[in-house]
Motif scaffolding. Sequence first.
Motif, PDB file in Angstrom:
ATOM      1  N   ARG A   1      51.589  34.106  48.796  1.00 16.11           N
ATOM      2  CA  ARG A   1      51.284  34.257  47.608  1.00 16.11           C
ATOM      3  C   ARG A   1      50.047  35.493  47.371  1.00 16.11           C
ATOM      4  O   ARG A   1      50.046  35.802  46.345  1.00 16.11           O
ATOM      5  CB  ARG A   1      50.952  32.651  47.300  1.00 16.11           C
ATOM      6  CG  ARG A   1      51.816  31.307  46.720  1.00 16.11           C
ATOM      7  CD  ARG A   1      51.152  30.180  46.312  1.00 16.11           C
ATOM      8  NE  ARG A   1      49.901  29.349  46.985  1.00 16.11           N
ATOM      9  CZ  ARG A   1      49.345  29.138  47.294  1.00 16.11           C
ATOM     10  NH1 ARG A   1      49.633  27.568  46.555  1.00 16.11           N
ATOM     11  NH2 ARG A   1      47.282  28.677  47.349  1.00 16.11           N
TER      12      ARG A   1
ATOM     13  N   VAL B   1      53.518  32.404  41.314  1.00 12.15           N
ATOM     14  CA  VAL B   1      52.084  32.127  40.618  1.00 12.15           C
ATOM     15  C   VAL B   1      51.413  32.964  40.738  1.00 12.15           C
ATOM     16  O   VAL B   1      50.675  33.760  39.857  1.00 12.15           O
ATOM     17  CB  VAL B   1      51.470  31.311  40.623  1.00 12.15           C
ATOM     18  CG1 VAL B   1      49.991  31.068  40.475  1.00 12.15           C
ATOM     19  CG2 VAL B   1      51.868  29.788  39.992  1.00 12.15           C
ATOM     20  N   GLY B   2      51.730  33.945  42.014  1.00  9.67           N
ATOM     21  CA  GLY B   2      51.088  34.567  42.671  1.00  9.67           C
ATOM     22  C   GLY B   2      51.625  36.188  41.607  1.00  9.67           C
ATOM     23  O   GLY B   2      51.198  37.009  41.230  1.00  9.67           O
TER      24      GLY B   2
ATOM     25  N   ARG C   1      54.359  39.883  33.405  1.00 13.74           N
ATOM     26  CA  ARG C   1      54.301  38.766  32.599  1.00 13.74           C
ATOM     27  C   ARG C   1      55.349  38.122  32.095  1.00 13.74           C
ATOM     28  O   ARG C   1      55.325  36.928  32.482  1.00 13.74           O
ATOM     29  CB  ARG C   1      54.075  39.341  31.305  1.00 13.74           C
ATOM     30  CG  ARG C   1      53.948  38.612  30.078  1.00 13.74           C
ATOM     31  CD  ARG C   1      53.260  39.367  29.040  1.00 13.74           C
ATOM     32  NE  ARG C   1      52.093  39.003  28.174  1.00 13.74           N
ATOM     33  CZ  ARG C   1      51.472  38.291  28.186  1.00 13.74           C
ATOM     34  NH1 ARG C   1      52.488  37.070  28.204  1.00 13.74           N
ATOM     35  NH2 ARG C   1      50.510  37.805  28.280  1.00 13.74           N
TER      36      ARG C   1
ATOM     37  N   THR D   1      50.659  39.083  44.679  1.00 12.12           N
ATOM     38  CA  THR D   1      49.991  39.402  43.828  1.00 12.12           C
ATOM     39  C   THR D   1      49.697  41.183  43.630  1.00 12.12           C
ATOM     40  O   THR D   1      48.857  41.983  42.907  1.00 12.12           O
ATOM     41  CB  THR D   1      47.945  38.981  43.776  1.00 12.12           C
ATOM     42  OG1 THR D   1      47.717  39.451  45.310  1.00 12.12           O
ATOM     43  CG2 THR D   1      48.204  37.546  43.709  1.00 12.12           C
TER      44      THR D   1
ATOM     45  N   ALA E   1      40.657  38.938  41.919  1.00 13.41           N
ATOM     46  CA  ALA E   1      41.966  38.400  42.034  1.00 13.41           C
ATOM     47  C   ALA E   1      42.744  40.377  41.263  1.00 13.41           C
ATOM     48  O   ALA E   1      43.904  40.778  42.593  1.00 13.41           O
ATOM     49  CB  ALA E   1      41.603  37.477  42.450  1.00 13.41           C
ATOM     50  N   ARG E   2      42.177  40.172  40.126  1.00 17.46           N
ATOM     51  CA  ARG E   2      43.226  41.841  39.349  1.00 17.46           C
ATOM     52  C   ARG E   2      42.575  42.796  40.041  1.00 17.46           C
ATOM     53  O   ARG E   2      43.130  43.715  40.055  1.00 17.46           O
ATOM     54  CB  ARG E   2      42.533  40.778  38.040  1.00 17.46           C
ATOM     55  CG  ARG E   2      43.179  41.706  37.095  1.00 17.46           C
ATOM     56  CD  ARG E   2      43.089  41.022  36.002  1.00 17.46           C
ATOM     57  NE  ARG E   2      43.032  39.267  36.145  1.00 17.46           N
ATOM     58  CZ  ARG E   2      41.843  39.039  35.013  1.00 17.46           C
ATOM     59  NH1 ARG E   2      41.199  39.423  34.501  1.00 17.46           N
ATOM     60  NH2 ARG E   2      41.310  37.379  34.932  1.00 17.46           N
TER      61      ARG E   2
ATOM     62  N   HIS F   1      52.932  36.526  38.586  1.00 15.22           N
ATOM     63  CA  HIS F   1      52.578  37.108  37.577  1.00 15.22           C
ATOM     64  C   HIS F   1      51.437  37.502  37.436  1.00 15.22           C
ATOM     65  O   HIS F   1      51.004  37.857  36.063  1.00 15.22           O
ATOM     66  CB  HIS F   1      52.156  35.414  36.779  1.00 15.22           C
ATOM     67  CG  HIS F   1      53.366  34.633  36.125  1.00 15.22           C
ATOM     68  ND1 HIS F   1      54.511  35.572  35.654  1.00 15.22           N
ATOM     69  CD2 HIS F   1      54.326  33.347  36.667  1.00 15.22           C
ATOM     70  CE1 HIS F   1      55.159  34.487  34.652  1.00 15.22           C
ATOM     71  NE2 HIS F   1      55.348  33.648  36.281  1.00 15.22           N
ATOM     72  N   LEU F   2      50.234  37.457  38.443  1.00 13.54           N
ATOM     73  CA  LEU F   2      48.942  38.252  38.480  1.00 13.54           C
ATOM     74  C   LEU F   2      49.256  39.499  38.129  1.00 13.54           C
ATOM     75  O   LEU F   2      48.817  40.273  37.132  1.00 13.54           O
ATOM     76  CB  LEU F   2      48.326  38.487  39.366  1.00 13.54           C
ATOM     77  CG  LEU F   2      47.473  39.643  39.484  1.00 13.54           C
ATOM     78  CD1 LEU F   2      45.821  38.444  38.415  1.00 13.54           C
ATOM     79  CD2 LEU F   2      46.061  39.081  40.725  1.00 13.54           C
TER      80      LEU F   2
ATOM     81  N   GLU G   1      39.063  35.043  39.787  1.00 10.44           N
ATOM     82  CA  GLU G   1      40.125  35.517  38.726  1.00 10.44           C
ATOM     83  C   GLU G   1      40.176  37.417  38.855  1.00 10.44           C
ATOM     84  O   GLU G   1      41.313  38.075  39.412  1.00 10.44           O
ATOM     85  CB  GLU G   1      40.596  34.795  37.940  1.00 10.44           C
ATOM     86  CG  GLU G   1      39.488  34.424  37.169  1.00 10.44           C
ATOM     87  CD  GLU G   1      38.713  33.726  36.941  1.00 10.44           C
ATOM     88  OE1 GLU G   1      38.859  33.096  38.047  1.00 10.44           O
ATOM     89  OE2 GLU G   1      38.146  32.902  35.893  1.00 10.44           O
TER      90      GLU G   1
ATOM     91  N   ARG H   1      58.782  35.915  32.476  1.00 11.71           N
ATOM     92  CA  ARG H   1      59.089  34.778  34.092  1.00 11.71           C
ATOM     93  C   ARG H   1      60.069  35.501  34.689  1.00 11.71           C
ATOM     94  O   ARG H   1      59.606  34.895  35.880  1.00 11.71           O
ATOM     95  CB  ARG H   1      59.438  33.200  33.517  1.00 11.71           C
ATOM     96  CG  ARG H   1      59.481  32.465  34.054  1.00 11.71           C
ATOM     97  CD  ARG H   1      58.165  31.796  34.517  1.00 11.71           C
ATOM     98  NE  ARG H   1      58.588  30.441  35.422  1.00 11.71           N
ATOM     99  CZ  ARG H   1      57.676  30.233  37.065  1.00 11.71           C
ATOM    100  NH1 ARG H   1      56.954  31.212  36.578  1.00 11.71           N
ATOM    101  NH2 ARG H   1      58.301  29.203  37.099  1.00 11.71           N
ATOM    102  N   ARG H   2      61.571  36.005  34.299  1.00  6.46           N
ATOM    103  CA  ARG H   2      62.213  36.506  35.048  1.00  6.46           C
ATOM    104  C   ARG H   2      61.931  37.470  36.290  1.00  6.46           C
ATOM    105  O   ARG H   2      62.099  37.038  37.591  1.00  6.46           O
ATOM    106  CB  ARG H   2      63.590  36.971  34.360  1.00  6.46           C
ATOM    107  CG  ARG H   2      65.222  36.762  35.041  1.00  6.46           C
ATOM    108  CD  ARG H   2      65.940  37.727  34.060  1.00  6.46           C
ATOM    109  NE  ARG H   2      66.115  36.730  32.784  1.00  6.46           N
ATOM    110  CZ  ARG H   2      67.081  36.046  32.114  1.00  6.46           C
ATOM    111  NH1 ARG H   2      67.932  36.246  33.317  1.00  6.46           N
ATOM    112  NH2 ARG H   2      66.983  34.973  31.458  1.00  6.46           N
TER     113      ARG H   2
END
Lengths: 248, 330
Positions: free
Chosen positions: A147, A99-100, A106, A151, A74-75, A102-103, A71, A108-109
Amino acid sequence: MLELRGLSKRFGGVQAARDVSFTVPAGRISSLIGPNGAGKTTLFALITGFHRPDAGSVVFDGAPIDGLPPEAIARRGMVRTFQIVQPFAGQTVRDNIAVGAHLRIRSRRAALAKAEEVAAAVGLDDRLDMDAAALTVAGRKRLEVARALATEPKLILFDEVLAGLNPSEIRDVLPLIRAIRDRGVTIFLIEHVMQAVMSLSEHTWVLNQGELIAEGAPQEVVRDPHVIEAYLGKGMAARVGGREQAHA
Amino acid sequence: MRPLVVLAVTFALIGLAPFAIASDYWLNLVIMTLYAALLGQAWNILGGYGGQFSFGHAAFFGTGAYAVAVLQVELGLNPWLGLAAGGLLAAGVGAFVGFCTFRYGLRGSYFALVTLAFAEVLRILSNSVWFTGAGVGILIPLERGAASFQFVDKAGFFWVIWGMALAAFATAWWIGHSRFGAQLMAVRDNEDAARALGVDAFRVKMAAITLSGFFSGLAGVFYAQYFLYLDPYIAYGPAISVESLLVPIIGGMGTIFGPLLGAAALQAVAELTKEVVGEAPGISLAVYGTLLVVMVLFMPRGLAGLGARIAGLGPRARRRRAARLEARNA
């Protein structure tokens, strides 16, 4: 962009990687080929922190990433896809890609909006509300790509994104991979489909039994006797070479 | 936004209960249903959304219950402060159990067994130390009044459990609509893929078990104040752990309303068994066990899944499916 220095890994009696060193150049498509069991996927796992190497070091984007978990890597901007596709089954395509997203995002929308944008880029925008488990193999491969892309990586490691696709599906995906490179993302791929390696990558390394045995432009590498023997068995290089000479 | 509306309406309707129901028997049933829904939602946060099946939620429940009781009896702490202490201590136990298990990558049945072991260790400890009253149990002295968290009428208790359950259900809604929840469900569905996408699986699971422990602890606090008596078997025994997981499994794991449906169904079954066979000891656990087997075999998605299936048979859903199919083929 990515530099491997003397990576080695042993699983029991199997030497999965032996003193592997090379540098993946930024902004290009490079590839890693080799026969089954050569250690390609293991090498990916070593680079992305899923396995710890016994020896050696990985430098990504100017800084060593040894010992970092997947993780954290990935960041920093390096993501991998999986050869055996790993969708979040039971979730929609949109949720999977989010999900990708969101890395870096923050909200959701905003992440869902980003997921839609990425889905459009990889050609999944007509299947956003579908359960990821209901996708075809080609669709799942695209989902893996989406995905990873969501990121916002600097480098993507593709583990056989073309395996299991039919020739027309492969023809559809090749421009997608080039388009990702054109967005400024470096691509490093493992591939069995030689057609893809030949047409996509500018530089390739050949791995056999955990060791690098050749490197260079793919068109040259496939004529290398070591590579032919690794794929087809001892003595085959001479026979293939002989036939080529007979043709000439 | 629709589930939020349904949630608000549901809790508003449940909130009418103390005005509409005069009988203490029926109001008690509503209270116990909300209490079971709280227990179930606490488990659901970790087990349903996070995929980490705990067999030992009694460890958190009992900690909350004993915290409010012991602090009151031994230190004279007001139970309203004990409420906060109980929730936080239970959250702490959750974090501790999480650290001990997730740190070492325990998953599936290994995680379940370790949680069970933690609950059992706490049960034996509470049976041996003096301040819990050991095997004799602990009695909270009767002192009726809202200030001492011992309401004269059931409506007071109703509002407390209503508020606690609402907080737990609102948290579940937030999980369904936030980055944290998306990451938690990603870890549930495929931990390696989630980590490859930058999800810190350890951190996410730690947060889930801490939240789960907190709400389980609140249920424990409520139980202690409602019944004013605890012993090691009540607080840390397997019955609570089983009820915690049974409620969301019956209702539907990983869904916001599953625990409420499950709690209502379970409450109905419990009352029916009492009517039919009386208060034979252990009979409820036998019925629960049968229910669990039946649900897992025939309705793995719970009552909520059944509801979705029925909704999926309607004409609107059929039109939507057809439209989707068309879009795919186009």
